[in-house]
Enzyme design. Structure first.
Site, PDB file in Angstrom:
ATOM      1  N   HIS A 123      -7.098   9.909  -2.296  1.00 37.11           N
ATOM      2  CA  HIS A 123      -6.522   9.817  -0.953  1.00 37.11           C
ATOM      3  C   HIS A 123      -7.418  10.481   0.100  1.00 37.11           C
ATOM      4  O   HIS A 123      -7.643   9.911   1.183  1.00 37.11           O
ATOM      5  CB  HIS A 123      -5.126  10.457  -0.943  1.00 37.11           C
ATOM      6  CG  HIS A 123      -4.250   9.981   0.164  1.00 37.11           C
ATOM      7  ND1 HIS A 123      -2.880   9.894   0.057  1.00 37.11           N
ATOM      8  CD2 HIS A 123      -4.525   9.564   1.411  1.00 37.11           C
ATOM      9  CE1 HIS A 123      -2.373   9.427   1.185  1.00 37.11           C
ATOM     10  NE2 HIS A 123      -3.352   9.231   2.028  1.00 37.11           N
TER      11      HIS A 123
ATOM     12  N   ASP B 119       0.837  -1.194   0.000  1.00 37.54           N
ATOM     13  CA  ASP B 119       0.000   0.000   0.000  1.00 37.54           C
ATOM     14  C   ASP B 119       0.877   1.252   0.000  1.00 37.54           C
ATOM     15  O   ASP B 119       1.566   1.546   0.977  1.00 37.54           O
ATOM     16  CB  ASP B 119      -0.912   0.001   1.233  1.00 37.54           C
ATOM     17  CG  ASP B 119      -1.878   1.174   1.205  1.00 37.54           C
ATOM     18  OD1 ASP B 119      -2.925   1.053   0.537  1.00 37.54           O
ATOM     19  OD2 ASP B 119      -1.583   2.213   1.828  1.00 37.54           O
TER      20      ASP B 119
ATOM     21  N   TYR C  74       3.339   9.765   0.600  1.00 38.95           N
ATOM     22  CA  TYR C  74       4.286   9.139   1.524  1.00 38.95           C
ATOM     23  C   TYR C  74       5.726   9.502   1.177  1.00 38.95           C
ATOM     24  O   TYR C  74       6.630   9.313   1.990  1.00 38.95           O
ATOM     25  CB  TYR C  74       4.119   7.618   1.542  1.00 38.95           C
ATOM     26  CG  TYR C  74       2.741   7.138   1.935  1.00 38.95           C
ATOM     27  CD1 TYR C  74       1.817   8.012   2.519  1.00 38.95           C
ATOM     28  CD2 TYR C  74       2.352   5.828   1.719  1.00 38.95           C
ATOM     29  CE1 TYR C  74       0.551   7.579   2.867  1.00 38.95           C
ATOM     30  CE2 TYR C  74       1.077   5.387   2.068  1.00 38.95           C
ATOM     31  CZ  TYR C  74       0.183   6.267   2.632  1.00 38.95           C
ATOM     32  OH  TYR C  74      -1.072   5.836   2.982  1.00 38.95           O
TER      33      TYR C  74
ATOM     34  N   LYS D 230      -2.195   6.208  -4.402  1.00 44.99           N
ATOM     35  CA  LYS D 230      -3.278   7.152  -4.110  1.00 44.99           C
ATOM     36  C   LYS D 230      -3.028   8.503  -4.764  1.00 44.99           C
ATOM     37  O   LYS D 230      -1.894   8.995  -4.795  1.00 44.99           O
ATOM     38  CB  LYS D 230      -3.421   7.333  -2.589  1.00 44.99           C
ATOM     39  CG  LYS D 230      -3.588   6.015  -1.841  1.00 44.99           C
ATOM     40  CD  LYS D 230      -3.717   6.205  -0.346  1.00 44.99           C
ATOM     41  CE  LYS D 230      -3.651   4.866   0.369  1.00 44.99           C
ATOM     42  NZ  LYS D 230      -2.279   4.355   0.483  1.00 44.99           N
TER      43      LYS D 230
END
Length: 317
Positions: A102, A35, A40, A69
């Site tokens: 997201h 994921d 990130y 995302k």
């Protein structure tokens, strides 16, 4: 349609310095569901780890399930494919198994050349930096997500952090229906009605932060006293099954019918988090753990946007 592996590996807050090795070790330990997200800031490193694992024969691309995302600043229809292409490039992939919106928050566009990932501030160098929103309706973003499926660069599409109202609205206009709802869920935030609604619509559910407070201690968004692993019903089940409290809570998550995405940098913990399929919690154990619910949300824009990014912007109320 392919089903998502029940236990995935989450890359939120995995440090770039160890991220490539962490991705490789996770695949080596048996994870096939990874994921990821633009926000990130470590998709390049995840991509290095995936490529090394495939090159070393640990798995094929087809055996992996890779999620990424769409970040808030790419909600305008003309920017959705741009964001996808950047993630594909960083991950060294030709397609994603799942691409998610997201947050149901549209922010002002920041060009990739200016700053990537854009994060929450529109201009971090401003005298008083803040989140700047963009007037992009979610249905327009969803239309662009549908186009990605038709381009074969994304197998399935879905949403994160939606509430019941937004989910009902989405299902009224989606030409290509979402297959996944990803939400924060753990014994302190069971989200029973939202999970039930998603499943009534035929969506699978992925729970992030499946162990609750542990993900938020370093961000000072939770307190050590809020650990669900210290609860007596969790400890009793751990003793009864010869498992760790973390394994009990993770088993509760998948036994509810959800996928889960725990994370760790320790190989032994990676293996422990996968070892959830040789025991079953009883109905009374499941109910006792669910009974810990107190609607405690750790990842709440209604709190962190104002506290960290100088703008009050709740989405769950």
């Amino acid at each position: 349609m392919r089903n998502i592996p029940e236990v995935g590996f989450g890359f939120w807050k995995v440090d770039k310095a160890i991220c490539a090795d962490t991705a490789y070790e996770a695949i080596k330990a048996g994870y096939r569901h990874l994921d990821c997200a633009s926000d990130y800031g470590n998709e390049k490193e995840v991509g290095v780890g995936i490529k090394r694992a495939i090159d070393d024969g640990l798995c094929t691309r087809e055996e992996l399930w890779i999620t990424s995302k769409l970040w808030n600043t790419f909600h305008a229809p003309e920017h959705v494919s741009l964001a996808l292409e950047k993630s594909l490039s960083d991950l060294q992939l030709s397609y994603l198994d799942l691409y998610l919106i997201h947050f149901p928050i549209a922010q002002k566009f920041v060009p990739i050349e200016t700053r990537y990932p854009p994060e929450w501030f529109y201009d971090p160098e401003a005298a008083e930096p803040t989140i700047e929103l963009a007037p992009v309706p979610l249905y327009k973003t969803w239309e662009a997500m549908e186009a990605l499926v038709e381009s074969d660069k994304v197998k399935q599409i879905g949403v994160c952090n939606y509430n019941t109202g937004l989910l009902n609205d989405l299902m009224s206009y989606a030409r290509i229906k979402p297959t996944m709802l990803q939400i924060e869920s753990h014994p302190y935030l069971t989200q029973e009605r939202l999970v039930r609604l998603a499943k009534d619509y035929g969506l699978a559910v992925t729970a992030f932060s499946p162990l609750g407070a542990l993900s938020y201690l370093e961000l000072e968004m939770a307190d050590k006293t809020e650990s669900v692993l210290e609860q007596s019903v969790v400890k009793a089940a751990a003793e009864a099954h010869g498992k760790t409290p973390a394994q009990i809570v993770l088993r509760w998550g998948i036994q509810r019918g959800n996928a889960i995405i725990p994370k760790t940098s320790k190989v032994e913990r990676m293996k422990e988090n996968l070892a959830l399929f040789d025991f079953t919690l009883s109905d009374s154990e499941m109910q006792a753990i669910s009974g810990l619910n107190m609607n405690r949300r750790f990842n709440d824009p209604g709190h962190f946007c104002e506290a960290a990014f100088n703008r009050f912007h709740p989405i769950y109320d």
